[in-house]
Design a protein around this motif. Structure first.
Motif, PDB file in Angstrom:
ATOM      1  N   ASN A   1     -19.503 113.269  39.475  1.00 64.19           N
ATOM      2  CA  ASN A   1     -18.992 112.397  38.418  1.00 64.19           C
ATOM      3  C   ASN A   1     -20.095 111.937  37.470  1.00 64.19           C
ATOM      4  O   ASN A   1     -20.127 110.780  37.029  1.00 64.19           O
ATOM      5  CB  ASN A   1     -18.274 111.181  39.013  1.00 64.19           C
ATOM      6  CG  ASN A   1     -17.143 110.684  38.116  1.00 64.19           C
ATOM      7  OD1 ASN A   1     -16.598 111.444  37.324  1.00 64.19           O
ATOM      8  ND2 ASN A   1     -16.796 109.431  38.243  1.00 64.19           N
ATOM      9  N   GLY A   2     -21.010 112.857  37.141  1.00 56.22           N
ATOM     10  CA  GLY A   2     -22.023 112.575  36.134  1.00 56.22           C
ATOM     11  C   GLY A   2     -23.341 112.066  36.669  1.00 56.22           C
ATOM     12  O   GLY A   2     -24.253 111.795  35.884  1.00 56.22           O
ATOM     13  N   LEU A   3     -23.471 111.944  37.967  1.00 53.29           N
ATOM     14  CA  LEU A   3     -24.701 111.421  38.545  1.00 53.29           C
ATOM     15  C   LEU A   3     -25.628 112.548  38.982  1.00 53.29           C
ATOM     16  O   LEU A   3     -25.181 113.582  39.478  1.00 53.29           O
ATOM     17  CB  LEU A   3     -24.386 110.524  39.754  1.00 53.29           C
ATOM     18  CG  LEU A   3     -23.581 109.256  39.456  1.00 53.29           C
ATOM     19  CD1 LEU A   3     -23.297 108.512  40.749  1.00 53.29           C
ATOM     20  CD2 LEU A   3     -24.318 108.362  38.474  1.00 53.29           C
ATOM     21  N   LEU A   4     -26.918 112.328  38.810  1.00 56.86           N
ATOM     22  CA  LEU A   4     -27.922 113.277  39.265  1.00 56.86           C
ATOM     23  C   LEU A   4     -28.124 113.091  40.767  1.00 56.86           C
ATOM     24  O   LEU A   4     -28.401 111.989  41.232  1.00 56.86           O
ATOM     25  CB  LEU A   4     -29.241 113.064  38.525  1.00 56.86           C
ATOM     26  CG  LEU A   4     -30.388 114.006  38.885  1.00 56.86           C
ATOM     27  CD1 LEU A   4     -30.074 115.426  38.429  1.00 56.86           C
ATOM     28  CD2 LEU A   4     -31.694 113.528  38.256  1.00 56.86           C
ATOM     29  N   THR A   5     -27.975 114.155  41.519  1.00 55.42           N
ATOM     30  CA  THR A   5     -28.164 114.121  42.964  1.00 55.42           C
ATOM     31  C   THR A   5     -29.391 114.945  43.323  1.00 55.42           C
ATOM     32  O   THR A   5     -29.881 115.737  42.506  1.00 55.42           O
ATOM     33  CB  THR A   5     -26.935 114.692  43.680  1.00 55.42           C
ATOM     34  OG1 THR A   5     -26.784 116.082  43.306  1.00 55.42           O
ATOM     35  CG2 THR A   5     -25.667 113.938  43.290  1.00 55.42           C
ATOM     36  N   PRO A   6     -29.920 114.804  44.533  1.00 59.61           N
ATOM     37  CA  PRO A   6     -31.059 115.646  44.937  1.00 59.61           C
ATOM     38  C   PRO A   6     -30.762 117.136  44.805  1.00 59.61           C
ATOM     39  O   PRO A   6     -31.634 117.909  44.409  1.00 59.61           O
ATOM     40  CB  PRO A   6     -31.281 115.240  46.398  1.00 59.61           C
ATOM     41  CG  PRO A   6     -30.810 113.816  46.462  1.00 59.61           C
ATOM     42  CD  PRO A   6     -29.620 113.763  45.542  1.00 59.61           C
ATOM     43  N   ALA A   7     -29.532 117.540  45.109  1.00 61.14           N
ATOM     44  CA  ALA A   7     -29.174 118.959  45.017  1.00 61.14           C
ATOM     45  C   ALA A   7     -29.197 119.449  43.575  1.00 61.14           C
ATOM     46  O   ALA A   7     -29.713 120.530  43.275  1.00 61.14           O
ATOM     47  CB  ALA A   7     -27.798 119.190  45.630  1.00 61.14           C
ATOM     48  N   SER A   8     -28.616 118.654  42.655  1.00 59.05           N
ATOM     49  CA  SER A   8     -28.606 119.075  41.248  1.00 59.05           C
ATOM     50  C   SER A   8     -30.010 119.030  40.659  1.00 59.05           C
ATOM     51  O   SER A   8     -30.388 119.898  39.856  1.00 59.05           O
ATOM     52  CB  SER A   8     -27.653 118.196  40.435  1.00 59.05           C
ATOM     53  OG  SER A   8     -27.953 116.823  40.585  1.00 59.05           O
ATOM     54  N   GLN A   9     -30.810 118.053  41.046  1.00 59.61           N
ATOM     55  CA  GLN A   9     -32.196 117.982  40.563  1.00 59.61           C
ATOM     56  C   GLN A   9     -32.990 119.192  41.037  1.00 59.61           C
ATOM     57  O   GLN A   9     -33.788 119.761  40.284  1.00 59.61           O
ATOM     58  CB  GLN A   9     -32.858 116.693  41.028  1.00 59.61           C
ATOM     59  CG  GLN A   9     -34.264 116.511  40.449  1.00 59.61           C
ATOM     60  CD  GLN A   9     -34.803 115.110  40.666  1.00 59.61           C
ATOM     61  OE1 GLN A   9     -34.164 114.267  41.307  1.00 59.61           O
ATOM     62  NE2 GLN A   9     -35.975 114.828  40.144  1.00 59.61           N
ATOM     63  N   PHE A  10     -32.755 119.602  42.276  1.00 57.01           N
ATOM     64  CA  PHE A  10     -33.432 120.795  42.792  1.00 57.01           C
ATOM     65  C   PHE A  10     -33.051 122.022  41.973  1.00 57.01           C
ATOM     66  O   PHE A  10     -33.908 122.863  41.659  1.00 57.01           O
ATOM     67  CB  PHE A  10     -33.064 121.023  44.257  1.00 57.01           C
ATOM     68  CG  PHE A  10     -33.572 122.329  44.811  1.00 57.01           C
ATOM     69  CD1 PHE A  10     -34.878 122.439  45.263  1.00 57.01           C
ATOM     70  CD2 PHE A  10     -32.762 123.453  44.864  1.00 57.01           C
ATOM     71  CE1 PHE A  10     -35.363 123.643  45.759  1.00 57.01           C
ATOM     72  CE2 PHE A  10     -33.221 124.659  45.358  1.00 57.01           C
ATOM     73  CZ  PHE A  10     -34.536 124.756  45.814  1.00 57.01           C
ATOM     74  N   ALA A  11     -31.763 122.146  41.619  1.00 57.72           N
ATOM     75  CA  ALA A  11     -31.310 123.301  40.849  1.00 57.72           C
ATOM     76  C   ALA A  11     -31.994 123.355  39.484  1.00 57.72           C
ATOM     77  O   ALA A  11     -32.454 124.418  39.040  1.00 57.72           O
ATOM     78  CB  ALA A  11     -29.792 123.256  40.686  1.00 57.72           C
ATOM     79  N   TYR A  12     -32.083 122.210  38.804  1.00 61.68           N
ATOM     80  CA  TYR A  12     -32.749 122.175  37.497  1.00 61.68           C
ATOM     81  C   TYR A  12     -34.240 122.502  37.624  1.00 61.68           C
ATOM     82  O   TYR A  12     -34.796 123.237  36.799  1.00 61.68           O
ATOM     83  CB  TYR A  12     -32.585 120.798  36.856  1.00 61.68           C
ATOM     84  CG  TYR A  12     -31.180 120.463  36.438  1.00 61.68           C
ATOM     85  CD1 TYR A  12     -30.391 121.358  35.707  1.00 61.68           C
ATOM     86  CD2 TYR A  12     -30.618 119.221  36.765  1.00 61.68           C
ATOM     87  CE1 TYR A  12     -29.102 121.036  35.327  1.00 61.68           C
ATOM     88  CE2 TYR A  12     -29.323 118.897  36.376  1.00 61.68           C
ATOM     89  CZ  TYR A  12     -28.575 119.801  35.662  1.00 61.68           C
ATOM     90  OH  TYR A  12     -27.299 119.481  35.285  1.00 61.68           O
ATOM     91  N   GLN A  13     -34.873 121.948  38.631  1.00 62.99           N
ATOM     92  CA  GLN A  13     -36.303 122.193  38.815  1.00 62.99           C
ATOM     93  C   GLN A  13     -36.566 123.644  39.203  1.00 62.99           C
ATOM     94  O   GLN A  13     -37.584 124.222  38.807  1.00 62.99           O
ATOM     95  CB  GLN A  13     -36.859 121.223  39.860  1.00 62.99           C
ATOM     96  CG  GLN A  13     -36.906 119.790  39.370  1.00 62.99           C
ATOM     97  CD  GLN A  13     -37.349 118.798  40.426  1.00 62.99           C
ATOM     98  OE1 GLN A  13     -37.285 119.080  41.628  1.00 62.99           O
ATOM     99  NE2 GLN A  13     -37.797 117.627  40.006  1.00 62.99           N
TER     100      GLN A  13
END
Length: 226
Positions: A131-143
Motif C-alpha cells: 500500500n505504498g510503503l517501502l519494505t526491506p524486500a522492495s528496497q532490496f529489489a531497487y538496490q
C-alpha cells in the motif's frame, strides 16, 4: 421472513442431495446435522436484515499508476526478452493483484536474474502490495537493480518515490537530487523529476517551519563542490 427463507433453502438443499445427488441413506443424518449446524451458527452471528457490505480484497488497496509505468518504460528503453514478464506483471498490477505481479516477476528473474528492469518492477509491485510503503524486500529489489545497472535512472527514481510515500522525505530528496544532477539535459523524465523535487522541498520546509528553497525569506545554499 428471512429465517423462513433460510429454512426453505436448507430443506431444498437436503432434498436435492438425497434425490438428485442420490445420497446413501446412511449419510442422511450426518449431512442434515452438518447443514443445520451451519444454520445454527448463522442464527447466532448472522444478521440477514442488514444491507450487504462487500469488502475489496486486500491486494486492491494499492493503485497502479499508468503514468509511472510509462515513466519506467521511458527510463528502461528496450527490455529485450524480459519484456513478456513486465507485461504480465503490469496486467496483474492494473487489477490490484500486486502479490501476483511480484510472483510473476520473481519467476521472470529466475530466467533473467541480471535484468535490472525486472528488479525495478519487482520493487514497484512489492511497494504496491504494501500500500505504498517501502519494505526491506522492495528496497532490496531497487538496490539490486542499481547494482546491476549503476547508470540506470529507474532504480533511484522509484526508490526515491517509495521513500517519499513512506514519509522519508530527506532520503528521497537526496536520492532524487543526485539523479537530477546526472540526468542528461534532454532526458524525458527530467521535468517530472524537477517538479517532484520542488514538491519534496516544499514538504520538508513545511515540516521544519522554514520557507522552501526559492521562496521569499529563504537563504540560498552554497553549491557543493563536485
Amino acid at each position: 421472513m428471512a429465517w423462513g427463507s433460510v429454512l426453505l433453502v436448507a430443506v431444498a438443499v437436503m432434498a436435492g442431495m438425497i434425490w438428485l445427488g442420490k445420497m446413501p441413506r446412511k449419510a442422511w443424518e450426518l449431512s442434515a446435522a452438518a447443514l443445520f449446524l451451519g444454520i445454527a451458527g448463522y442464527a447466532w452471528q448472522g444478521q440477514p436484515s442488514l444491507a450487504g457490505s462487500p469488502k475489496e480484497p486486500v491486494e486492491k488497496l494499492g493503485m497502479f499508476d499508468e503514468d509511472l509505468a510509462k515513466q519506467r518504460d521511458e527510463m528502461g528503453g528496450n527490455f529485450g526478452n524480459a519484456r513478456a514478464w513486465l507485461v504480465l506483471a503490469d496486467s496483474q498490477s492494473r487489477q490490484g493483484k500486486f502479490a501476483t505481479a511480484a510472483t510473476a516477476l520473481s519467476k521472470g528473474l529466475e530466467t533473467f536474474p541480471e535484468d535490472a528492469d525486472l528488479w525495478v518492477a519487482l520493487g514497484n509491485a512489492l511497494v504496491g502490495h504494501s500500500n505504498g510503503l517501502l519494505t526491506p524486500a522492495s528496497q532490496f529489489a531497487y538496490q539490486k537493480a542499481a547494482t546491476l545497472a549503476p547508470d540506470h535512472p529507474a532504480p533511484p527514481f522509484f526508490l526515491g518515490l517509495a521513500l517519499a510515500t513512506s514519509g522519508q522525505l530527506q532520503q528521497a530528496r537526496a536520492i532524487w537530487g543526485e539523479l537530477l544532477e546526472r540526468s542528461p539535459p534532454d532526458a524525458e523524465w527530467r521535468e517530472d523529476l524537477t517538479t517532484r523535487l520542488a514538491t519534496i522541498d516544499a514538504l520538508i520546509a513545511q515540516q521544519s517551519g522554514a520557507p522552501a528553497p526559492g521562496m521569499p525569506g529563504s537563504v540560498p545554499t552554497a553549491p557543493t563542490a563536485n
